[in-house]
Structure formats: structure tokens, C-alpha cells
Motif scaffolding. Structure first.
Motif, PDB file in Angstrom:
ATOM      1  N   SER A  32       6.493   9.935 -16.362  1.00  0.00           N
ATOM      2  CA  SER A  32       6.001   9.551 -17.680  1.00  0.00           C
ATOM      3  C   SER A  32       5.260  10.666 -18.403  1.00  0.00           C
ATOM      4  N   ARG A  33       4.700  11.632 -17.672  1.00  0.00           N
ATOM      5  CA  ARG A  33       3.862  12.640 -18.311  1.00  0.00           C
ATOM      6  C   ARG A  33       4.403  14.067 -18.207  1.00  0.00           C
ATOM      7  N   VAL A  90       0.833  -1.209   0.000  1.00  0.00           N
ATOM      8  CA  VAL A  90       0.000   0.000   0.000  1.00  0.00           C
ATOM      9  C   VAL A  90       0.863   1.254   0.000  1.00  0.00           C
ATOM     10  N   LEU A  91       1.832   1.318   0.884  1.00  0.00           N
ATOM     11  CA  LEU A  91       2.690   2.508   0.977  1.00  0.00           C
ATOM     12  C   LEU A  91       3.517   2.693  -0.289  1.00  0.00           C
ATOM     13  N   THR A  92       3.985   1.591  -0.858  1.00  0.00           N
ATOM     14  CA  THR A  92       4.785   1.681  -2.078  1.00  0.00           C
ATOM     15  C   THR A  92       3.960   2.225  -3.238  1.00  0.00           C
ATOM     16  N   LEU A  93       2.755   1.706  -3.419  1.00  0.00           N
ATOM     17  CA  LEU A  93       1.917   2.167  -4.526  1.00  0.00           C
ATOM     18  C   LEU A  93       1.481   3.615  -4.318  1.00  0.00           C
ATOM     19  N   VAL A  94       1.201   3.998  -3.081  1.00  0.00           N
ATOM     20  CA  VAL A  94       0.830   5.389  -2.808  1.00  0.00           C
ATOM     21  C   VAL A  94       1.956   6.335  -3.206  1.00  0.00           C
ATOM     22  N   ALA A  95       3.200   5.930  -2.972  1.00  0.00           N
ATOM     23  CA  ALA A  95       4.333   6.778  -3.336  1.00  0.00           C
ATOM     24  C   ALA A  95       4.732   6.623  -4.793  1.00  0.00           C
ATOM     25  N   ALA A  96       4.574   5.411  -5.353  1.00  0.00           N
ATOM     26  CA  ALA A  96       5.083   5.143  -6.691  1.00  0.00           C
ATOM     27  C   ALA A  96       4.159   5.653  -7.789  1.00  0.00           C
ATOM     28  N   VAL A  97       2.852   5.625  -7.578  1.00  0.00           N
ATOM     29  CA  VAL A  97       1.927   6.054  -8.631  1.00  0.00           C
ATOM     30  C   VAL A  97       2.135   7.525  -9.001  1.00  0.00           C
ATOM     31  N   PRO A  98       2.152   8.465  -8.047  1.00  0.00           N
ATOM     32  CA  PRO A  98       2.429   9.860  -8.433  1.00  0.00           C
ATOM     33  C   PRO A  98       3.812  10.036  -9.054  1.00  0.00           C
ATOM     34  N   GLY A  99       4.805   9.313  -8.511  1.00  0.00           N
ATOM     35  CA  GLY A  99       6.150   9.427  -9.063  1.00  0.00           C
ATOM     36  C   GLY A  99       6.233   8.916 -10.484  1.00  0.00           C
ATOM     37  N   ALA A 100       5.608   7.761 -10.755  1.00  0.00           N
ATOM     38  CA  ALA A 100       5.629   7.203 -12.106  1.00  0.00           C
ATOM     39  C   ALA A 100       4.863   8.098 -13.074  1.00  0.00           C
ATOM     40  N   TYR A 101       3.753   8.670 -12.611  1.00  0.00           N
ATOM     41  CA  TYR A 101       2.982   9.560 -13.495  1.00  0.00           C
ATOM     42  C   TYR A 101       3.780  10.818 -13.820  1.00  0.00           C
ATOM     43  N   ALA A 102       4.466  11.352 -12.833  1.00  0.00           N
ATOM     44  CA  ALA A 102       5.264  12.557 -13.069  1.00  0.00           C
ATOM     45  C   ALA A 102       6.388  12.286 -14.058  1.00  0.00           C
ATOM     46  N   ILE A 115       8.412   2.588  -9.306  1.00  0.00           N
ATOM     47  CA  ILE A 115       8.247   3.746 -10.185  1.00  0.00           C
ATOM     48  C   ILE A 115       8.720   3.404 -11.595  1.00  0.00           C
ATOM     49  N   TYR A 116       9.830   2.702 -11.691  1.00  0.00           N
ATOM     50  CA  TYR A 116      10.348   2.322 -13.006  1.00  0.00           C
ATOM     51  C   TYR A 116       9.378   1.404 -13.730  1.00  0.00           C
ATOM     52  N   MET A 117       8.816   0.428 -13.027  1.00  0.00           N
ATOM     53  CA  MET A 117       7.884  -0.510 -13.646  1.00  0.00           C
ATOM     54  C   MET A 117       6.597   0.187 -14.086  1.00  0.00           C
ATOM     55  N   LEU A 118       6.054   1.022 -13.224  1.00  0.00           N
ATOM     56  CA  LEU A 118       4.802   1.708 -13.556  1.00  0.00           C
ATOM     57  C   LEU A 118       5.007   2.730 -14.671  1.00  0.00           C
ATOM     58  N   LYS A 119       6.154   3.372 -14.686  1.00  0.00           N
ATOM     59  CA  LYS A 119       6.427   4.367 -15.723  1.00  0.00           C
ATOM     60  C   LYS A 119       6.427   3.735 -17.100  1.00  0.00           C
ATOM     61  N   ASN A 120       7.008   2.549 -17.208  1.00  0.00           N
ATOM     62  CA  ASN A 120       7.048   1.864 -18.497  1.00  0.00           C
ATOM     63  C   ASN A 120       5.659   1.506 -19.000  1.00  0.00           C
ATOM     64  N   TYR A 121       4.714   1.344 -18.095  1.00  0.00           N
ATOM     65  CA  TYR A 121       3.344   1.045 -18.510  1.00  0.00           C
ATOM     66  C   TYR A 121       2.561   2.327 -18.814  1.00  0.00           C
ATOM     67  N   LEU A 122       2.734   3.347 -17.993  1.00  0.00           N
ATOM     68  CA  LEU A 122       1.964   4.579 -18.159  1.00  0.00           C
ATOM     69  C   LEU A 122       2.276   5.274 -19.482  1.00  0.00           C
ATOM     70  N   THR A 179       2.558   3.951 -22.228  1.00  0.00           N
ATOM     71  CA  THR A 179       1.821   3.309 -23.318  1.00  0.00           C
ATOM     72  C   THR A 179       0.360   3.761 -23.372  1.00  0.00           C
ATOM     73  N   ILE A 180      -0.121   4.447 -22.343  1.00  0.00           N
ATOM     74  CA  ILE A 180      -1.499   4.944 -22.335  1.00  0.00           C
ATOM     75  C   ILE A 180      -1.567   6.197 -23.202  1.00  0.00           C
ATOM     76  N   PRO A 181      -2.429   6.234 -24.200  1.00  0.00           N
ATOM     77  CA  PRO A 181      -2.475   7.390 -25.111  1.00  0.00           C
ATOM     78  C   PRO A 181      -2.768   8.688 -24.369  1.00  0.00           C
ATOM     79  N   ALA A 182      -2.029   9.727 -24.723  1.00  0.00           N
ATOM     80  CA  ALA A 182      -2.244  11.035 -24.103  1.00  0.00           C
ATOM     81  C   ALA A 182      -3.608  11.608 -24.464  1.00  0.00           C
ATOM     82  N   SER A 183      -4.171  11.147 -25.573  1.00  0.00           N
ATOM     83  CA  SER A 183      -5.477  11.657 -26.004  1.00  0.00           C
ATOM     84  C   SER A 183      -6.567  11.342 -24.988  1.00  0.00           C
ATOM     85  N   ILE A 184      -6.397  10.266 -24.217  1.00  0.00           N
ATOM     86  CA  ILE A 184      -7.380   9.925 -23.193  1.00  0.00           C
ATOM     87  C   ILE A 184      -7.398  10.992 -22.101  1.00  0.00           C
ATOM     88  N   GLU A 185      -6.215  11.441 -21.695  1.00  0.00           N
ATOM     89  CA  GLU A 185      -6.134  12.505 -20.697  1.00  0.00           C
ATOM     90  C   GLU A 185      -6.662  13.818 -21.252  1.00  0.00           C
TER      91      GLU A 185
END
Length: 294
Positions: free
Chosen positions: A113-114, A99-111, A171-178, A180-186
Motif C-alpha cells: 500500500s505504501r 498471530v502468525l498471519t497478522l505478523v506476516a500480513a501487516v508488513p506485506g500489506a504496508y509494503a 494482505i489483500y484485506m489489510l491493504k485496502n484499509y491501509l 485509506t490512511i492519509p499519508a500526511s500522518i506518516e
């Protein structure tokens, strides 16, 4: 003639590699499942039956017993090994780490990647550079620091140490996936009035669910099986031991039958296997397929 030769060669290669693939799969399955099967087999035998025929790959009805599991799970006050308590401790630490890892890694990976900022391309390499430092090098300084703040013999302190280890690779693993999500969705979500935080919560996270599950499972396995920091932080307090630490102490006991040790090994292994099979659908399902309708 050349066309027939190429066709014949293609058929030969297709059949050859088709057969070779199943041979390799069978070989890997045998070397993977046979040790686990033998471990389970030993855990279901009494020690006298094991000593009489240690090479047997089957357990008879008269030798079948679950007393080894009762001995392993029973509390130490009742003469058992206390693994039920160890399982609870490991579950608390592992789930808290996820839980703590995902809470910290999701914002970091999004930052990473985007968002565009200075050095964003080099950040991923810096995250992985954490693993250039061996755990033994960091163990003593971390123990001293956590001892001074009163967390050296607690599950909370152990979870914090695990989070520090797992956040970079997550963060590295999630970034590689994020990426691939099209920016057009955002962009479509922004046109609908969503803020960036709402876009992440309502759009990105549902699409990234397979990656979140894979990353969470990876983090869970690290925390569940980790031994060095558990030994360093919790060795002085048997009531806080994790299952890996308890199993290591069990293996060092001269008076402990090996059948009981095998039962403890099965108990250590089965939760991760069950969790993997339970999450298999989400790990393999491509939720992003067809998401971009533009």
C-alpha cells in the motif's frame, strides 16, 4: 403539479422501502436464527423426549437437561466424547494462525500500500490468484512434504498450512484499509523523528485496529471451521483432533444420539459468535475519523 407528484412519489418510495427493509431483515433473521434455535433446543432434550415429539419448538422443564453437554465435554477415558480437548486444540491452532498471519500480513500489506516497486499494482491480484488452486489439489503434496519433515500429525504443522492459506487474503484485506490512511500522518510522524518501523508500530497499527480485528476474526473463523486439512493431518492421532474433526467423527457414530451431536454443534458455533460480539465495537468503530488534522 410536477413538484407535488415528485414529493408524493418520494414519500411513497421512502415508506415502501422502509417497510420492505424491515421485512427483509425479519426474513433473514428467521432463516438464520431458527435453525440455530432448533439446534440448541435439541441439545437440551433427552433422546427419548426428542423421539416422542421431534417437531416441538419448545423444551419443557421436566425434559430440560444438560447431560448432553456433559457427555460431549467429558474425556473419552470417562466415557465422554472428549470435546474439551478438541476445543483446546482448535483454540491453539486458531489463535496461533491469527498471530502468525497478522505478523506476516501487516508488513506485506504496508509494503503493497505504501512502497513503490516494480509490479506493486499487480501483487494484489497475484495474492488472490492463490485461491484459484483448490485445496484438494494442494492437500496431498502438502501432506507428503510435512510428513518428511515430521509435522504431519501435529498442531504446529496444521497451523503452518493455515497460515499459508490465510496470508494472501489477509494482505489483500489489510491493504485496502491501509490505503485509506492519509499519508500526511506518516509524514508528520517522520518529522517528529520516527523511523518507518516506529511509524508503523505507533501510528499505522493503532489506526488500523478495526481492520486488524476484522482480518483476525476472519482468519480465526477459517482456522476454527476448517476440516479437510485437519482430517488429512490429524486423523491418525485422536488426541490432536480439532473440534470440527471431532464433530465430523461424532456425526459418523451410529451409537451417538443426535442430541449429543447437536450439543457438539453448539459448542463448535458459540465461540465464534461470542468472539464476533466481543469484537463488534472495534469492527464498526472508525478510528481514523478526524485523524488527519492538517
Amino acid at each position: 403539479m410536477s413538484g407535488k407528484t415528485a414529493l408524493t412519489r418520494a414519500r411513497f418510495e421512502e415508506r415502501f422501502f422502509g417497510v420492505a427493509r424491515w421485512i427483509v431483515i425479519a426474513f433473514l433473521a428467521v432463516i438464520t436464527l431458527l435453525p440455530f434455535y432448533y439446534m440448541v433446543l435439541l441439545s437440551l432434550k433427552p433422546i427419548d423426549a426428542l423421539l416422542l415429539d421431534p417437531g416441538s419448538l419448545w423444551v419443557s422443564a421436566k425434559d430440560f437437561t444438560l447431560s448432553t453437554y456433559r457427555d460431549v465435554l467429558r474425556s473419552t477415558e470417562d466415557g465422554g466424547q472428549g470435546f474439551l480437548r478438541f476445543l483446546l486444540n482448535s483454540a491453539l491452532v486458531s489463535l496461533g494462525t491469527v498471530v502468525l498471519t497478522l505478523v506476516a500480513a501487516v508488513p506485506g500489506a504496508y509494503a503493497v500500500s505504501r512502497l513503490k516497486f516494480f509490479g506493486h499494482r499487480q501483487v494484489s491480484a497475484l495474492f488472490l490468484a492463490v485461491y484459484l488452486f483448490p485445496a484438494t489439489l494442494l492437500a496431498v503434496p502438502l501432506f507428503v512434504i510435512f510428513a518428511k519433515i515430521g509435522l504431519s500429525s501435529s498442531l504446529v504443522g496444521l497451523a503452518v498450512v493455515y497460515v499459508a492459506q490465510t496470508v494472501p487474503v489477509s494482505i489483500y484485506m489489510l491493504k485496502n484499509y491501509l490505503v485509506t490512511i492519509p499519508a500526511s500522518i506518516e509524514e508528520a510522524a517522520a518529522l517528529d523523528g520516527c523511523s518507518r518501523l516506529q511509524t508503523v508500530r505507533k501510528v499505522i497499527l493503532p489506526l488500523a485496529l478495526p481492520s486488524l480485528m476484522a482480518t483476525g476474526l476472519y482468519v480465526f473463523m477459517i482456522a476454527w471451521n476448517e476440516f479437510l486439512f485437519a482430517l488429512l493431518f490429524l486423523a491418525a492421532d485422536p488426541g490432536e483432533w480439532t473440534v470440527s474433526l471431532g464433530l465430523a467423527q461424532l456425526s459418523n457414530g451410529i451409537e451417538v444420539p443426535k442430541t449429543v451431536l447437536m450439543a457438539g454443534s453448539v459448542i463448535l458455533t458459540v465461540p465464534v459468535v461470542l468472539l464476533f460480539f466481543a469484537a463488534e465495537r472495534l469492527l464498526t468503530e472508525g478510528l481514523t475519523s478526524g485523524a488527519d488534522k492538517s
